[in-house]
Enzyme design. Structure first.
Site, short mmCIF file in Angstrom:
data_model
loop_
_atom_site.label_atom_id
_atom_site.label_comp_id
_atom_site.label_asym_id
_atom_site.label_seq_id
_atom_site.Cartn_x
_atom_site.Cartn_y
_atom_site.Cartn_z
N TYR A 5 -13.95 -6.10 3.71
CA TYR A 5 -12.57 -6.27 3.29
C TYR A 5 -12.20 -7.98 3.44
O TYR A 5 -12.48 -8.67 4.46
CB TYR A 5 -11.35 -5.66 4.02
CG TYR A 5 -10.20 -6.04 3.51
CD1 TYR A 5 -9.72 -5.44 2.34
CD2 TYR A 5 -9.29 -6.96 4.24
CE1 TYR A 5 -8.49 -5.60 1.84
CE2 TYR A 5 -8.15 -7.25 3.73
CZ TYR A 5 -7.58 -6.68 2.56
OH TYR A 5 -6.32 -6.98 2.29
N TYR A 21 0.68 -1.21 -0.07
CA TYR A 21 0.15 0.05 -0.02
C TYR A 21 0.96 1.09 0.15
O TYR A 21 0.66 2.21 0.68
CB TYR A 21 -1.00 -0.11 1.28
CG TYR A 21 -1.59 -1.23 1.34
CD1 TYR A 21 -2.62 -1.84 0.29
CD2 TYR A 21 -1.58 -2.17 2.47
CE1 TYR A 21 -3.19 -2.83 0.30
CE2 TYR A 21 -2.23 -3.52 2.61
CZ TYR A 21 -2.99 -3.56 1.30
OH TYR A 21 -3.75 -5.01 1.56
N LYS A 62 -4.17 -15.73 9.29
CA LYS A 62 -3.56 -14.91 10.44
C LYS A 62 -2.99 -15.72 11.43
O LYS A 62 -1.84 -16.34 11.43
CB LYS A 62 -4.33 -13.76 10.41
CG LYS A 62 -4.41 -12.86 9.59
CD LYS A 62 -5.16 -11.49 9.83
CE LYS A 62 -5.29 -10.59 8.53
NZ LYS A 62 -4.11 -10.05 8.27
N ASP A 112 -15.83 -15.29 6.63
CA ASP A 112 -14.55 -14.94 6.65
C ASP A 112 -13.96 -14.66 7.97
O ASP A 112 -14.07 -13.75 8.52
CB ASP A 112 -14.14 -13.60 5.76
CG ASP A 112 -12.89 -13.25 5.68
OD1 ASP A 112 -11.93 -13.79 6.37
OD2 ASP A 112 -12.53 -12.31 4.57
#
Length: 438
Positions: free
Chosen positions: A155, A27, A285, A256
């Site tokens: 997201y 980013y 994660k 998710d």
């Protein structure tokens, strides 16, 4: 031929200067001028910078390092696995670490989830879930069901399929809208975590689902906690209603859980807040405690059978590093370490510390909201934060927090002591006070 990069100056050279010549960070533009800090080592909940400063890590390395750094149990799991094999292809072969991990994930996730597809990142886990849903409907003779329904401010990752179900307007992937499939987006839930969910809260979602059920393969959402897209928490009752609607209209539900799975929200999984089970669940994660990249997509036997009944006769996906033995071994150690620990009490203690420590921010004129759920603490500012200003200030105050947009938030490791939580939150409040409107 391009000139070779200049050799490092001195024994290690200037790490940041060398980085800026050749590395492209996430980013950021290629020649980024945003603040950059070299890390020499990490231990417990602290990062040691190359200039000798120590920072309390408030990000768990993007929410993954729930046990902190250099945990002896995880270190030993990695060393032991290196003694047998670090990798072997998963096509036509299997091994103990992967099978044991799959058995554990089936045991701890909601009951109907019985099949585990191991993959190598959270975004890929979402891609796998989407492909499972589409292939399921092929197997059930409904190939026209190819669209997904989701909610705004969500997201799900940076790969193409995942980008297509991120918020198309306020999200970070709107630049690629011409590339992506057009899916359906309902408004984000407007009932907060501690509020009841009424019929009016789900009416618009139900209307959209009812109109498009004939072409919808699945609903995909982040259960209870919307992560990178918003850092906001919504009512478990809303999630429960969505599960009911998916059943009523005959569509799959994909959860998710990549950001909040493994205890982050105060429950082991976000779905546990509502007592619901998805048809497909994505994990990542914290799965390996931040040691290695690994993810998993779980599904029910019904989904697995439908996929297998499709014309292809098999699920058409296969990452090179699927089921990597080294990552599987560390994941086993991480999940077992979590389950054997008083994780629920630790998360509750951190939650209390975050509430107390961040509360003063609510009185700041530049702050729109302060919210906490489990080991997640958020200060939402009224204007965009200037990363070039607030990031060095946070480092100066002795903490590592990575703000974005209007969000200054923390997801600390579960092993963080109360004193460190107090230091972390104090620094966040001070940094926001010094950098937002008066």
């Amino acid at each position: 031929m391009p000139a070779a990069p200049a050799a490092p100056a001195g024994p290690g050279g200037d790490l940041v200067a060398r980085d800026r010549r050749v590395v492209w960070h996430p980013y950021a533009p290629a020649a980024a001028t945003t603040p950059l800090f070299g890390v020499d080592s990490a231990s417990g909940v602290r990062l040691r910078l190359t200039d000798g400063r120590e920072l309390i890590d408030g990000m768990s390395s993007w929410w993954a390092a729930i046990h902190g750094y250099r945990h002896p149990v995880l270190d030993e799991a990695a060393r032991a696995q290196l003694g047998s094999m670090s990798h072997v292809m998963f096509g036509g072969l299997t091994h103990e670490p992967a099978v044991r991990l799959a058995e554990t994930l089936v045991a701890i996730t909601p009951e109907p989830l019985r099949r585990v597809f191991l993959c190598d990142s959270g975004s890929v886990a979402v891609e796998v879930a989407i492909k499972m849903a589409l292939q399921y409907w092929m197997g059930r003779g409904r190939p026209e069901r190819t669209r997904l329904l989701t909610i705004r401010r969500g997201y799900h990752g940076d790969t193409s399929g995942a980008m297509a179900v991120c918020d198309p307007d306020a999200g970070m992937h709107h630049l690629f809208s011409q590339l992506l499939p057009r899916h359906l987006f309902a408004a984000a839930p407007d009932c907060a975590y501690d509020e009841p969910c009424e019929d009016t809260h789900v009416a618009a979602f139900e209307g959209l689902l009812a109109r498009h059920a004939h072409e919808v393969a699945a609903v995909i959402l982040e259960p209870v906690v919307q992560g990178t897209g918003a850092m906001r928490f919504y009512a478990p009752g809303w999630l429960a209603r969505v599960r009911e609607l998916c059943d009523r209209y005959g569509v799959l539900l994909i959860a998710d859980e990549i950001a909040v799975g493994f205890g982050r929200s105060g429950e082991l999984f976000g779905c546990d807040h509502a007592g619901v089970a998805p048809d497909i669940m994505c994990l990542g994660k914290a799965l390996t405690g931040g040691y290695l990249s690994m993810a998993a997509t779980l599904c029910t036997d019904e989904v697995a059978d439908g996929v297998s009944d499709s014309p292809a006769g098999a699920f058409m996906h296969g990452p090179t590093f699927m089921g990597n033995p080294l990552a599987s071994a560390v994941a086993n150690a991480s999940v077992e370490l979590l389950l054997a620990s008083p994780w629920r009490a630790r998360v509750a203690e951190i939650s209390a510390g975050l509430r107390a420590g961040l509360a003063p921010a609510a009185d700041l004129p530049g702050v729109a909201d302060v919210r906490v759920l489990g080991a997640i603490g958020v200060i939402e500012t009224r204007e965009l934060v200037d990363l070039n200003v607030i990031q060095p200030l946070l480092v100066e105050l002795g903490v590592w927090v990575r703000p974005f947009g209007r969000l200054v938030y923390t997801m600390p490791p579960f092993v963080m002591a109360p004193a460190d939580v107090a230091t972390l939150t104090g620094a966040m409040v001070e940094a926001v006070a010094r950098t937002t409107g008066s």
